[in-house]
Write a protein that holds these residues in place. Structure first.
Motif, PDB file in Angstrom:
ATOM      1  N   GLU A 267     -19.173  22.145  11.328  1.00 53.19           N
ATOM      2  CA  GLU A 267     -18.800  22.125   9.926  1.00 53.19           C
ATOM      3  C   GLU A 267     -17.979  20.899   9.534  1.00 53.19           C
ATOM      4  OE1 GLU A 267     -16.477  25.734  11.700  1.00 53.19           O
ATOM      5  OE2 GLU A 267     -18.349  24.662  12.097  1.00 53.19           O
ATOM      6  N   ASP A 268     -17.567  20.094  10.505  1.00 53.38           N
ATOM      7  CA  ASP A 268     -16.901  18.829  10.212  1.00 53.38           C
ATOM      8  C   ASP A 268     -17.891  17.725   9.869  1.00 53.38           C
ATOM      9  OD1 ASP A 268     -14.245  19.789  10.723  1.00 53.38           O
ATOM     10  OD2 ASP A 268     -14.624  19.588  12.873  1.00 53.38           O
ATOM     11  N   THR A 269     -19.170  17.979  10.034  1.00 54.80           N
ATOM     12  CA  THR A 269     -20.195  16.987   9.732  1.00 54.80           C
ATOM     13  C   THR A 269     -20.132  16.592   8.261  1.00 54.80           C
ATOM     14  OG1 THR A 269     -21.682  17.749  11.480  1.00 54.80           O
ATOM     15  CG2 THR A 269     -22.667  16.547   9.655  1.00 54.80           C
ATOM     16  N   ALA A 270     -19.999  15.299   8.004  1.00 55.51           N
ATOM     17  CA  ALA A 270     -19.865  14.793   6.641  1.00 55.51           C
ATOM     18  C   ALA A 270     -19.771  13.278   6.682  1.00 55.51           C
ATOM     19  CB  ALA A 270     -18.612  15.367   5.967  1.00 55.51           C
ATOM     20  N   VAL A 271     -19.839  12.672   5.508  1.00 58.82           N
ATOM     21  CA  VAL A 271     -19.467  11.279   5.360  1.00 58.82           C
ATOM     22  C   VAL A 271     -17.975  11.241   5.074  1.00 58.82           C
ATOM     23  CG1 VAL A 271     -19.775   9.151   4.059  1.00 58.82           C
ATOM     24  CG2 VAL A 271     -21.740  10.628   4.517  1.00 58.82           C
ATOM     25  N   TYR A 272     -17.252  10.472   5.854  1.00 54.65           N
ATOM     26  CA  TYR A 272     -15.805  10.369   5.717  1.00 54.65           C
ATOM     27  C   TYR A 272     -15.447   9.082   5.001  1.00 54.65           C
ATOM     28  CZ  TYR A 272     -15.015  14.425   8.656  1.00 54.65           C
ATOM     29  OH  TYR A 272     -14.977  15.709   9.154  1.00 54.65           O
ATOM     30  N   TYR A 273     -14.605   9.206   3.980  1.00 56.86           N
ATOM     31  CA  TYR A 273     -14.218   8.081   3.144  1.00 56.86           C
ATOM     32  C   TYR A 273     -12.719   7.823   3.240  1.00 56.86           C
ATOM     33  CZ  TYR A 273     -18.734   8.762   0.812  1.00 56.86           C
ATOM     34  OH  TYR A 273     -20.067   8.905   0.529  1.00 56.86           O
ATOM     35  N   CYS A 274     -12.369   6.572   3.350  1.00 56.22           N
ATOM     36  CA  CYS A 274     -10.982   6.139   3.298  1.00 56.22           C
ATOM     37  C   CYS A 274     -10.604   5.843   1.852  1.00 56.22           C
ATOM     38  CB  CYS A 274     -10.808   4.892   4.164  1.00 56.22           C
ATOM     39  SG  CYS A 274      -9.166   4.154   4.123  1.00 56.22           S
ATOM     40  N   ASN A 275      -9.405   6.221   1.479  1.00 63.22           N
ATOM     41  CA  ASN A 275      -8.891   5.979   0.135  1.00 63.22           C
ATOM     42  C   ASN A 275      -7.448   5.503   0.245  1.00 63.22           C
ATOM     43  OD1 ASN A 275      -7.079   7.616  -2.106  1.00 63.22           O
ATOM     44  ND2 ASN A 275      -8.874   6.625  -3.018  1.00 63.22           N
ATOM     45  N   ALA A 276      -7.082   4.535  -0.593  1.00 63.45           N
ATOM     46  CA  ALA A 276      -5.722   4.014  -0.556  1.00 63.45           C
ATOM     47  C   ALA A 276      -5.276   3.576  -1.933  1.00 63.45           C
ATOM     48  CB  ALA A 276      -5.620   2.845   0.420  1.00 63.45           C
ATOM     49  N   ASP A 277      -3.995   3.771  -2.198  1.00 63.01           N
ATOM     50  CA  ASP A 277      -3.359   3.262  -3.413  1.00 63.01           C
ATOM     51  C   ASP A 277      -2.770   1.903  -3.079  1.00 63.01           C
ATOM     52  OD1 ASP A 277      -2.092   6.571  -4.114  1.00 63.01           O
ATOM     53  OD2 ASP A 277      -3.972   5.646  -4.752  1.00 63.01           O
ATOM     54  N   VAL A 278      -3.361   0.855  -3.643  1.00 66.00           N
ATOM     55  CA  VAL A 278      -3.032  -0.516  -3.273  1.00 66.00           C
ATOM     56  C   VAL A 278      -2.537  -1.289  -4.486  1.00 66.00           C
ATOM     57  CG1 VAL A 278      -3.872  -2.667  -2.260  1.00 66.00           C
ATOM     58  CG2 VAL A 278      -4.796  -0.475  -1.485  1.00 66.00           C
TER      59      VAL A 278
ATOM     60  N   ILE B  78       0.847  -1.181   0.000  1.00 61.04           N
ATOM     61  CA  ILE B  78       0.000   0.000   0.000  1.00 61.04           C
ATOM     62  C   ILE B  78       0.884   1.233   0.000  1.00 61.04           C
ATOM     63  CG2 ILE B  78      -1.801   1.289   1.193  1.00 61.04           C
ATOM     64  CD1 ILE B  78      -2.691  -1.298   2.492  1.00 61.04           C
ATOM     65  N   ASN B  79       0.619   2.136  -0.929  1.00 61.75           N
ATOM     66  CA  ASN B  79       1.364   3.379  -0.992  1.00 61.75           C
ATOM     67  C   ASN B  79       0.663   4.421  -0.118  1.00 61.75           C
ATOM     68  OD1 ASN B  79       3.190   5.363  -1.692  1.00 61.75           O
ATOM     69  ND2 ASN B  79       3.049   5.018  -3.894  1.00 61.75           N
ATOM     70  N   ALA B  80       0.189   5.500  -0.714  1.00 61.91           N
ATOM     71  CA  ALA B  80      -0.461   6.541   0.079  1.00 61.91           C
ATOM     72  C   ALA B  80      -1.832   6.092   0.575  1.00 61.91           C
ATOM     73  CB  ALA B  80      -0.594   7.821  -0.736  1.00 61.91           C
ATOM     74  N   MET B  81      -2.228   6.609   1.730  1.00 64.44           N
ATOM     75  CA  MET B  81      -3.561   6.421   2.269  1.00 64.44           C
ATOM     76  C   MET B  81      -4.117   7.799   2.616  1.00 64.44           C
ATOM     77  SD  MET B  81      -2.983   3.022   4.650  1.00 64.44           S
ATOM     78  CE  MET B  81      -4.645   2.381   4.441  1.00 64.44           C
ATOM     79  N   ARG B  82      -5.428   7.973   2.441  1.00 62.86           N
ATOM     80  CA  ARG B  82      -6.034   9.295   2.566  1.00 62.86           C
ATOM     81  C   ARG B  82      -7.410   9.205   3.209  1.00 62.86           C
ATOM     82  NH1 ARG B  82      -4.512   8.149  -2.578  1.00 62.86           N
ATOM     83  NH2 ARG B  82      -2.649   9.218  -3.393  1.00 62.86           N
TER      84      ARG B  82
ATOM     85  N   TYR C  49      -0.281   0.136  -8.931  1.00 63.49           N
ATOM     86  CA  TYR C  49      -1.171   0.534  -7.857  1.00 63.49           C
ATOM     87  C   TYR C  49      -2.500   1.017  -8.429  1.00 63.49           C
ATOM     88  CZ  TYR C  49       2.725   0.368  -4.570  1.00 63.49           C
ATOM     89  OH  TYR C  49       3.776  -0.042  -3.785  1.00 63.49           O
ATOM     90  N   ASP C  50      -3.586   0.659  -7.760  1.00 66.46           N
ATOM     91  CA  ASP C  50      -4.915   1.137  -8.094  1.00 66.46           C
ATOM     92  C   ASP C  50      -5.541   1.783  -6.871  1.00 66.46           C
ATOM     93  OD1 ASP C  50      -5.406  -1.724 -10.160  1.00 66.46           O
ATOM     94  OD2 ASP C  50      -5.158   0.337 -10.847  1.00 66.46           O
ATOM     95  N   GLY C  51      -6.430   2.737  -7.120  1.00 65.82           N
ATOM     96  CA  GLY C  51      -7.111   3.408  -6.035  1.00 65.82           C
ATOM     97  C   GLY C  51      -8.324   2.637  -5.562  1.00 65.82           C
ATOM     98  N   TYR C  52      -8.496   2.549  -4.236  1.00 65.80           N
ATOM     99  CA  TYR C  52      -9.633   1.873  -3.635  1.00 65.80           C
ATOM    100  C   TYR C  52     -10.286   2.803  -2.629  1.00 65.80           C
ATOM    101  CZ  TYR C  52      -7.936  -2.476  -5.678  1.00 65.80           C
ATOM    102  OH  TYR C  52      -7.523  -3.450  -6.558  1.00 65.80           O
ATOM    103  N   TRP C  53     -11.593   2.624  -2.451  1.00 65.94           N
ATOM    104  CA  TRP C  53     -12.381   3.444  -1.543  1.00 65.94           C
ATOM    105  C   TRP C  53     -13.121   2.593  -0.536  1.00 65.94           C
ATOM    106  CZ3 TRP C  53     -12.471   8.764  -1.628  1.00 65.94           C
ATOM    107  CH2 TRP C  53     -11.907   9.383  -2.759  1.00 65.94           C
TER     108      TRP C  53
END
Length: 121
Positions: A88-99, A31-35, A107-111
C-alpha cells in the motif's frame, strides 16, 4: 530559478527499505519547511511527512514508526528513509519545499518531478 531533484525510487519487495533524496538548487536564499507527498493511481495526493527548518517532524499515521524524514541544511536536501515497506506504500512520491529565492521577499512552494516507488508482495 529553483529546482527540486528527487532520486532513490524503485522496485522493492514487501518488508524492504528505500531511501529517497530531494536536493534543491538554484537561486536560493533560504528554505523553510520541506515535505514528502505521495499519490497512488486513482487516489488523491497525500502528505506523508514534513520537517521544519528547525528539524521538527510530522508523519501521516499510516507511515509513523516506519518512515523517517530528515534534512541536511548545508546541502539543501531532504531525505525520506522508508522501512518495512508495504504494497500500500506503492505510489509516486513528490518532494515539496517552501523556498525563498534570492531576489524575492517571500517563500513560494516548489515541487519535484516525482519518483516511483513500487512495493511487491
Amino acid at each position: 530559478q529553483v529546482q527540486l531533484v528527487e532520486s532513490g525510487g524503485g522496485l522493492v519487495q514487501a518488508g524492504g527499505s528505500l531511501r529517497l533524496s530531494c536536493a534543491a538548487s538554484g537561486n536560493i536564499r533560504s528554505i523553510n519547511a520541506m515535505r514528502w507527498y505521495r499519490q497512488a493511481p486513482g487516489r488523491q495526493r497525500e502528505l506523508v511527512a514534513a520537517i521544519t527548518s528547525g528539524g521538527s517532524t510530522n508523519y501521516a499515521d499510516s507511515v509513523k514508526d516506519r518512515f523517517t524524514i530528515a534534512r541536511d541544511n548545508a546541502k539543501n536536501t531532504v531525505y525520506l528513509q522508508m522501512n518495512s515497506l508495504k504494497p500500500e506504500d506503492t505510489a509516486v512520491y513528490y518532494c515539496n519545499a517552501d523556498v525563498r529565492a534570492t531576489i524575492l521577499r517571500k517563500y513560494d512552494g516548489y515541487w519535484g518531478q516525482g519518483t516511483q516507488v513500487t512495493v511487491s508482495s
